[in-house]
Design a protein around this motif. Structure first.
Motif, mmCIF file in Angstrom:
data_model
loop_
_atom_site.group_PDB
_atom_site.id
_atom_site.type_symbol
_atom_site.label_atom_id
_atom_site.label_comp_id
_atom_site.label_asym_id
_atom_site.label_seq_id
_atom_site.Cartn_x
_atom_site.Cartn_y
_atom_site.Cartn_z
ATOM 1 N N ARG A 123 51.542 36.775 44.740
ATOM 2 C CA ARG A 123 53.079 36.836 45.015
ATOM 3 C C ARG A 123 53.046 37.410 46.462
ATOM 4 N NH1 ARG A 123 56.169 38.949 39.616
ATOM 5 N NH2 ARG A 123 55.838 36.921 38.564
ATOM 6 N N GLY A 124 52.119 38.327 46.705
ATOM 7 C CA GLY A 124 52.594 39.200 48.084
ATOM 8 C C GLY A 124 51.114 39.259 48.681
ATOM 9 N N GLY A 125 50.162 38.688 48.257
ATOM 10 C CA GLY A 125 48.881 39.032 49.103
ATOM 11 C C GLY A 125 48.312 40.349 49.171
ATOM 12 N N THR A 126 47.227 40.981 50.095
ATOM 13 C CA THR A 126 46.938 41.997 50.186
ATOM 14 C C THR A 126 47.893 43.127 50.119
ATOM 15 O OG1 THR A 126 44.888 41.219 51.258
ATOM 16 C CG2 THR A 126 45.065 43.388 51.328
ATOM 17 N N PRO A 127 48.833 43.173 50.899
ATOM 18 C CA PRO A 127 49.674 44.152 50.529
ATOM 19 C C PRO A 127 50.320 44.520 49.372
ATOM 20 C CG PRO A 127 50.149 42.980 52.770
ATOM 21 C CD PRO A 127 49.226 42.122 51.851
ATOM 22 N N ALA A 128 50.454 43.541 48.670
ATOM 23 C CA ALA A 128 51.191 43.749 47.295
ATOM 24 C C ALA A 128 50.446 44.138 46.396
ATOM 25 C CB ALA A 128 51.801 42.177 46.756
ATOM 26 N N LEU A 129 49.076 43.643 46.467
ATOM 27 C CA LEU A 129 48.020 44.252 45.706
ATOM 28 C C LEU A 129 47.584 45.580 45.946
ATOM 29 C CD1 LEU A 129 45.352 43.413 43.798
ATOM 30 C CD2 LEU A 129 44.346 42.905 46.000
ATOM 31 N N HIS A 130 47.694 46.061 47.011
ATOM 32 C CA HIS A 130 47.321 47.415 47.613
ATOM 33 C C HIS A 130 48.408 48.391 47.023
ATOM 34 C CE1 HIS A 130 43.848 47.255 49.975
ATOM 35 N NE2 HIS A 130 44.210 46.284 50.545
ATOM 36 N N ALA A 131 49.786 47.926 47.096
ATOM 37 C CA ALA A 131 50.680 48.550 46.436
ATOM 38 C C ALA A 131 50.903 48.620 44.898
ATOM 39 C CB ALA A 131 52.103 48.001 46.875
ATOM 40 N N ALA A 132 50.192 47.661 44.192
ATOM 41 C CA ALA A 132 50.100 47.539 42.577
ATOM 42 C C ALA A 132 48.893 48.444 42.403
ATOM 43 C CB ALA A 132 49.798 46.238 42.159
ATOM 44 N N ALA A 133 47.910 48.754 42.885
ATOM 45 C CA ALA A 133 46.659 49.259 42.480
ATOM 46 C C ALA A 133 47.079 50.744 42.890
ATOM 47 C CB ALA A 133 45.473 49.062 43.546
ATOM 48 N N CYS B 161 46.303 40.805 39.517
ATOM 49 C CA CYS B 161 46.278 39.289 39.940
ATOM 50 C C CYS B 161 47.477 38.701 40.436
ATOM 51 C CB CYS B 161 45.515 38.568 38.876
ATOM 52 S SG CYS B 161 43.845 38.744 38.652
ATOM 53 N N THR B 162 48.623 39.066 39.655
ATOM 54 C CA THR B 162 50.043 38.607 39.723
ATOM 55 C C THR B 162 50.601 39.092 41.096
ATOM 56 O OG1 THR B 162 50.405 38.443 37.402
ATOM 57 C CG2 THR B 162 52.233 38.598 38.975
ATOM 58 N N ALA B 163 50.212 40.503 41.509
ATOM 59 C CA ALA B 163 50.595 41.011 42.737
ATOM 60 C C ALA B 163 49.875 40.242 43.801
ATOM 61 C CB ALA B 163 50.331 42.622 42.796
ATOM 62 N N ALA B 164 48.562 39.875 43.759
ATOM 63 C CA ALA B 164 48.000 39.579 44.751
ATOM 64 C C ALA B 164 48.584 37.949 45.125
ATOM 65 C CB ALA B 164 46.675 39.230 44.237
#
Length: 172
Positions: free
Chosen positions: A162-172, A157-160
């Motif tokens: 802060r950085g949207g979908t690309p950050a979410l994919h990177a954190a996953a 949630c924090t990644a999403a």
């Protein structure tokens, strides 16, 4: 098919005469043109057979669980308490069910009537302590897993945010 439609229409008319509003559309009155009773009966027979099989499976499983617990209790009465984790490993799940509690209640009543109630109660006590330790360690492991999953969800949630979908994919 025509007599069925007429009967259905009369039934709808009687209902509407009683002050109830009834949807009399062609889809309501569209009765099958072929006799579906054999197919319906075959389907009901299949469902009944499945229910009978499921009931038999449940009864068989209960009998097997009972035999399993009795085998563990016999091993404990013969002084094999240190082997309990190895002996119980094959069907540990059957010890963590509501059926186990009622089975232990039955075995406790039977122990009182046995020739050596102290040995019976001792075996029951050891088995119950073992089951409680397994349940507690399972609960602890599930709590730890839940905590880790919640941490991961929070991180995603924090990644999403802060950085949207690309950050979410990177954190996953």
């Amino acid at each position: 098919a025509a007599p069925r439609r007429a009967a259905a229409l009369r039934a709808c008319t009687r209902l509407s005469d009683g002050g109830l509003e009834v949807d009399v559309t062609p889809s309501v009155l569209a009765l099958p043109t072929e006799d579906t009773r054999p197919a319906t009966l075959a389907l009901l027979d299949s469902i009944a057979a499945l229910l009978v099989d499921a009931d038999a499976d449940g009864k068989l499983r209960a009998i097997q669980d009972e035999q399993y617990v009795d085998a563990l209790l016999d091993a404990l009465k013969r002084g094999r308490a240190q082997e309990l984790p190895l002996l119980a490993q094959s069907r540990l799940g059957s010890l963590l069910t509501p059926r186990y509690l009622s089975l232990m209640r039955e075995r406790l009543r039977a122990a009182e009537a046995s020739t050596d109630p102290a040995a019976e109660r001792g075996a029951l006590l050891v088995l119950n302590e073992f089951v409680l330790s397994v349940a507690n360690s399972t609960q602890s492991a599930l709590g730890t897993l839940h905590s880790r999953q919640m941490d991961k969800v929070a991180a995603l949630c924090t990644a999403a945010q802060r950085g949207g979908t690309p950050a979410l994919h990177a954190a996953a």
